[in-house]
Design a protein around this motif. Structure first.
Motif, PDB file in Angstrom:
ATOM      1  N   PRO A 139       0.814  -1.238  -0.268  1.00 13.16           N
ATOM      2  CA  PRO A 139      -0.147  -0.148   0.043  1.00 13.16           C
ATOM      3  C   PRO A 139       0.913   1.359  -0.051  1.00 13.16           C
ATOM      4  N   HIS A 140       1.912   1.096   0.710  1.00 16.45           N
ATOM      5  CA  HIS A 140       2.794   2.446   0.822  1.00 16.45           C
ATOM      6  C   HIS A 140       3.492   2.734  -0.589  1.00 16.45           C
ATOM      7  N   TYR A 141       3.974   1.364  -1.038  1.00 16.03           N
ATOM      8  CA  TYR A 141       4.499   1.543  -2.329  1.00 16.03           C
ATOM      9  C   TYR A 141       3.434   2.254  -3.511  1.00 16.03           C
ATOM     10  N   GLU A 142       2.367   1.584  -3.671  1.00 16.97           N
ATOM     11  CA  GLU A 142       1.072   1.971  -4.422  1.00 16.97           C
ATOM     12  C   GLU A 142       0.871   3.315  -4.400  1.00 16.97           C
ATOM     13  N   ALA A 143       0.963   3.956  -3.003  1.00 21.18           N
ATOM     14  CA  ALA A 143       0.693   5.413  -2.781  1.00 21.18           C
ATOM     15  C   ALA A 143       1.266   6.307  -3.717  1.00 21.18           C
ATOM     16  N   THR A 144       2.678   6.064  -3.979  1.00 25.91           N
ATOM     17  CA  THR A 144       3.350   7.014  -4.666  1.00 25.91           C
ATOM     18  C   THR A 144       2.893   6.893  -6.167  1.00 25.91           C
ATOM     19  N   PHE A 145       2.450   5.786  -6.548  1.00 35.69           N
ATOM     20  CA  PHE A 145       1.931   5.583  -7.909  1.00 35.69           C
ATOM     21  C   PHE A 145       0.650   6.415  -8.257  1.00 35.69           C
ATOM     22  N   GLN A 146      -0.233   6.241  -6.993  1.00 38.32           N
ATOM     23  CA  GLN A 146      -1.419   7.045  -7.088  1.00 38.32           C
ATOM     24  C   GLN A 146      -1.065   8.815  -7.214  1.00 38.32           C
ATOM     25  N   LYS A 147       0.053   9.112  -6.541  1.00 33.09           N
ATOM     26  CA  LYS A 147       0.148  10.621  -6.452  1.00 33.09           C
ATOM     27  C   LYS A 147       0.828  10.880  -8.012  1.00 33.09           C
ATOM     28  N   PHE A 148       1.539  10.032  -8.569  1.00 33.33           N
ATOM     29  CA  PHE A 148       2.049  10.136 -10.169  1.00 33.33           C
ATOM     30  C   PHE A 148       0.923  10.062 -10.972  1.00 33.33           C
ATOM     31  N   VAL A 149      -0.170   9.348 -11.000  1.00 30.29           N
ATOM     32  CA  VAL A 149      -1.163   9.349 -11.986  1.00 30.29           C
ATOM     33  C   VAL A 149      -1.940  10.492 -11.941  1.00 30.29           C
ATOM     34  N   ARG A 150      -2.098  11.057 -10.698  1.00 29.46           N
ATOM     35  CA  ARG A 150      -2.851  12.270 -10.468  1.00 29.46           C
ATOM     36  C   ARG A 150      -2.215  13.708 -11.359  1.00 29.46           C
ATOM     37  N   LEU A 151      -0.986  13.435 -11.567  1.00 30.80           N
ATOM     38  CA  LEU A 151      -0.151  14.699 -12.305  1.00 30.80           C
ATOM     39  C   LEU A 151      -0.773  14.562 -13.713  1.00 30.80           C
ATOM     40  N   ILE A 152      -1.172  13.739 -14.207  1.00 34.61           N
ATOM     41  CA  ILE A 152      -1.550  13.667 -15.854  1.00 34.61           C
ATOM     42  C   ILE A 152      -2.753  14.498 -15.850  1.00 34.61           C
ATOM     43  N   PRO A 153      -2.870  15.614 -16.893  1.00 38.88           N
ATOM     44  CA  PRO A 153      -3.535  16.598 -17.151  1.00 38.88           C
ATOM     45  C   PRO A 153      -4.752  15.823 -17.910  1.00 38.88           C
ATOM     46  N   GLN A 154      -5.893  16.483 -17.998  1.00 35.38           N
ATOM     47  CA  GLN A 154      -7.219  16.162 -18.568  1.00 35.38           C
ATOM     48  C   GLN A 154      -6.792  15.849 -20.224  1.00 35.38           C
ATOM     49  N   ASP A 155      -6.105  16.544 -20.691  1.00 40.61           N
ATOM     50  CA  ASP A 155      -5.777  16.217 -22.255  1.00 40.61           C
ATOM     51  C   ASP A 155      -4.673  15.268 -22.458  1.00 40.61           C
ATOM     52  N   GLY A 156      -4.192  14.708 -21.191  1.00 41.00           N
ATOM     53  CA  GLY A 156      -3.108  13.603 -21.175  1.00 41.00           C
ATOM     54  C   GLY A 156      -3.809  12.377 -21.318  1.00 41.00           C
ATOM     55  N   GLN A 157      -2.739  11.160 -21.602  1.00 41.93           N
ATOM     56  CA  GLN A 157      -3.226   9.901 -21.499  1.00 41.93           C
ATOM     57  C   GLN A 157      -2.492   9.110 -20.698  1.00 41.93           C
ATOM     58  N   LEU A 158      -2.872   8.051 -20.116  1.00 38.72           N
ATOM     59  CA  LEU A 158      -2.088   7.047 -19.332  1.00 38.72           C
ATOM     60  C   LEU A 158      -2.509   5.675 -19.833  1.00 38.72           C
ATOM     61  N   ILE A 159      -1.514   4.915 -20.132  1.00 36.54           N
ATOM     62  CA  ILE A 159      -1.387   3.606 -20.793  1.00 36.54           C
ATOM     63  C   ILE A 159      -0.887   2.676 -19.628  1.00 36.54           C
ATOM     64  N   VAL A 160      -1.754   1.793 -19.374  1.00 38.37           N
ATOM     65  CA  VAL A 160      -1.755   1.163 -17.988  1.00 38.37           C
ATOM     66  C   VAL A 160      -1.774  -0.421 -18.412  1.00 38.37           C
ATOM     67  N   CYS A 161      -1.018  -1.444 -17.766  1.00 40.25           N
ATOM     68  CA  CYS A 161      -1.168  -2.689 -17.957  1.00 40.25           C
ATOM     69  C   CYS A 161      -2.173  -3.661 -17.363  1.00 40.25           C
ATOM     70  N   ALA A 162      -3.157  -4.170 -17.914  1.00 42.96           N
ATOM     71  CA  ALA A 162      -4.182  -4.886 -17.532  1.00 42.96           C
ATOM     72  C   ALA A 162      -3.794  -6.145 -16.687  1.00 42.96           C
TER      73      ALA A 162
END
Length: 490
Positions: A216-239
């Protein structure tokens, strides 16, 4: 006003500094950033405790003076407008102390990269536990081949460019997004400074047990990261990582696109008719149910098919045609220390790989086994990272060597950052592998392992050496021994 950490800056106008000094310049990331700064027109100097080849040779070739050891006097010679402090530098470092005392402008490497290069670029950040270096290098190469003239900074030496950075004139900057900490005054992840507009999230599995206490502590830093992506941005994530998809969908303001290497799976990008051979991987690309065409990737392993799918998805979002992308992938030569053949004396192929997490070990063995199905695979593994030295993944390692006929494991030395009682139990791991029919042994001594492998390997074998460090010069010593043996028997 400067605080106890000195005159630390988070942002900087590119034209406001000319002379830049890097403390900790001999590290791979810092050294490459020094080269990038020089290529961008800055006057660059550096210092380190020791400056060895190959980085010492690279700095010399780039015309960057590197002083050793750390001393306040290095700053007198450099006369910097800005000092960049590497994340290996501790607060008590004499040069870091002098920077604080003199009130010199200072930044972390990630903050400087973000401010000087990424602020005005379309930042393409590749993050995740696995595959960052290969995927970011692949992404950069596809953009280069398509004529987009990108800049990039990645964590390994790309075979196409014989380096790990490029300064281009195009709009895109591809950067490998590391989740490790930033500086002695900033314990946040490096990638939080990288201003992602397009991002790839390859995976999220627990790692870096020295700075993260649990998943959970490790995941929390990725949560912060994905919040940086703007509305006109894109996030490609592995299912393949439902936890990564969940945090992407919950936190990202931009478009979320999924991919997975499993044929017929529920994702935006999937492969069809995947096959492996001497040429590497061949597969059709299915985009939201429609076949785009066929890709030939000169790399083995389903994990690299997955890496390629993420690049395809990101590149499509950046406006590249499928033909442009396929052409780039077909000419991608990979990264040093990622399934890198190092020699084949006496018909024995030695392959070097950076794998250290159990998932990476498993996928790398599977890739090599797929590429060379007729050859006996002998895996030689050094658990060197802080996480791999611990028993956190004891059970995962026990199931990570499937496909290897034999496994030889280095028993790690005691490490002050690994608590007593939490060490990886190599003798137990050896027994678990033997119970699966894998011939296995452990050794505390590198030379003993070299002697064993050189003596008992035979023509046709593949020796897959996995470590995220130098492994005591294991590969170099092994190649010398194998060549001597081949010469004796020739």
């Amino acid at each position: 006003m400067a605080d106890d950490n000195g005159n630390v800056l988070d942002t900087l106008e590119p034209g406001s500094v000319r002379r830049v000094h890097l403390v900790g310049v001999a590290g791979t990331g810092m050294g490459s950033f020094a080269g990038m700064l020089k290529a961008a027109g800055y006057e660059v100097t550096g210092s380190d405790e020791n400056v060895y080849p190959p980085m010492s040779d690279m700095l010399k070739a780039w015309g960057i003076p590197a002083s050793s050891p750390y001393r306040p006097e290095n700053l007198d010679a450099a006369k910097p407008d800005l000092v960049i402090i590497g994340n290996v530098i501790r607060r008590v470092n004499p040069e870091a102390t002098a920077v604080r005392e003199r009130g010199l402008k200072q930044m972390s490497f990630p903050a400087a990269l973000g401010s000087l290069f990424l602020e005005r670029a379309h930042s393409v950040v590749v993050a995740g536990t696995h595959g960052k270096t290969t995927t970011s290098s692949m992404m950069a190469h596809v953009l280069v081949e398509a004529g987009r003239d990108p800049s990039f900074l990645v964590g390994g030496v790309t075979q196409n460019y014989a380096g790990n950075y490029r300064v281009g004139k195009g709009a895109h900057f591809v950067v490998e997004g590391d989740e490790y900490d930033t500086a002695y005054w900033d314990k946040g992840s490096k990638f939080l400074h990288y201003r992602p507009r397009t991002a790839i999230l390859t995976s999220v599995e627990f790692d870096h047990a020295d700075i993260f206490k649990d998943l959970p502590h490790y995941e929390a830093t990725f949560q912060k990261f994905v919040r940086l992506i703007p509305q006109d941005g894109q996030l490609i994530v592995c299912a393949a990582y439902p936890n990564a998809v969940k945090l992407a969908r919950e936190g990202c303001q931009g478009r979320v696109i999924t991919y997975i290497a499993k044929e017929g799976a529920d994702a935006d990008y999937v492969p069809r008719d995947v096959s492996f051979g001497a040429e590497g991987a061949r597969f059709q690309v299915v985009e939201k149910g429609q076949v785009l065409g066929t890709v030939v990737l000169p790399m083995g392993g389903l994990h690299n098919v997955e890496n390629a799918l993420s690049v395809i998805a990101a590149a499509r979002g950046l406006g590249l045609s499928f033909d442009e992308i396929a052409q780039g992938l077909s000419t991608f030569r990979g990264v040093k220390r990622r399934q890198e053949p190092r020699g084949e004396p006496g018909g024995i192929l030695v392959v070097d790989d950076f794998a250290h997490h159990p998932t990476a070990v498993r996928e790398t063995i599977a890739a090599i086994h797929h590429r060379y199905p007729e050859r006996r695979l002998w895996a030689i593994f050094e658990p060197r990272s802080n996480t791999s030295r611990r028993n956190i993944h004891q059970e995962d390692y026990a199931h990570a060597f499937t496909g290897a006929a034999r496994a030889s494991l280095k028993v790690p030395e005691r490490h002050d950052k690994v608590p007593v009682g939490e060490e990886l139990d190599v003798p137990r791991l050896v027994k678990d592998l033997q119970a699966q029919g894998i011939a296995a042994e452990g050794s505390t001594d590198v030379q003993s392992l070299v002697d064993l492998v050189a003596r008992e390997s035979r023509a046709g074998d593949i020796l897959l050496v996995m470590s995220n460090g130098a492994f005591g010069g294991f590969i170099e010593k092994l190649l010398v021994a194998l060549r001597a043996r081949a010469g004796e028997t020739a």
